[in-house]
Design an enzyme around this catalytic site. Structure first.
Site, PDB file in Angstrom:
ATOM      1  N   GLY A  55      57.916  43.884 -17.461  1.00  0.00           N
ATOM      2  CA  GLY A  55      57.454  43.621 -16.231  1.00  0.00           C
ATOM      3  C   GLY A  55      56.467  42.591 -16.201  1.00  0.00           C
ATOM      4  CB  CYS A  56      53.375  41.544 -18.567  1.00  0.00           C
ATOM      5  SG  CYS A  56      52.543  43.065 -18.162  1.00  0.00           S
ATOM      6  CB  THR A  57      58.211  38.886 -19.472  1.00  0.00           C
ATOM      7  OG1 THR A  57      57.645  38.993 -20.724  1.00  0.00           O
ATOM      8  CG2 THR A  57      58.998  37.626 -19.772  1.00  0.00           C
TER       9      THR A  57
END
Length: 163
Positions: A55-57
């Site tokens: 998700g952060c990527t």
């Protein structure tokens, strides 16, 4: 674990100041940044849980892909509890053009009310809630985007910056 997290600063209130190590986006290695030094420019602070997770990527690459538009509208910073060294690897791996702030002691996340109790597979732990704060030139919070879906983040930030 703390039982109570401070409330998130609301739109119309002064953004909590902080000083933190920063890397990338034109900042030299070893640079330290304070929010108060950015007054006079709109600022976007986006808090995310951890470098190089799915998700952060997705969220970071969305910002990267819209950097031309975003960088003309505000100074944008990603913030997580990861070290500067981890941030540097994340930036290099995904060619991220924007700066990342290291909040290893979670002081910034706590001040912004995003260091919260989470639960995964029935296990409670403390972690960063994915949230974004849009701050005006005057240091006043204009918008708070809570529990943002990574793939919708850029669209929501651009809408908030229009307001």
């Amino acid at each position: 674990m703390p039982s109570e997290t401070p409330a998130k600063p609301a739109p119309g209130t002064t953004a909590p100041d902080f000083t933190a190590p920063v890397i990338g986006g034109g900042y030299e290695d070893g640079a330290v940044l304070s929010l108060s030094s950015l007054q006079g420019s709109p600022v976007v602070l986006y808090f995310y849980p951890k470098d190089d997770t799915p998700g952060c990527t997705t969220q970071a690459c969305g910002i990267r892909d819209s950097w031309g538009v975003l960088s003309r509208k505000a100074k944008l910073f990603g913030i997580s509890g990861d070290s500067i060294k981890k941030h540097a690897k994340f930036q290099k791996k995904h060619e991220l053009p924007f700066p990342l702030l290291s909040d290893e002691d979670h002081a910034i996340a706590t001040a912004y009310g995003v260091w919260v109790e989470k639960m995964l597979y029935g296990r409670k732990y403390m972690g960063t809630e994915r949230s974004t704060f849009v701050i005006g030139k005057d240091g006043i919070i204009k918008a708070v985007l809570e529990k943002v879906k990574p793939e919708k983040h850029v669209e929501l930030v651009l809408e908030a910056l229009q307001g």
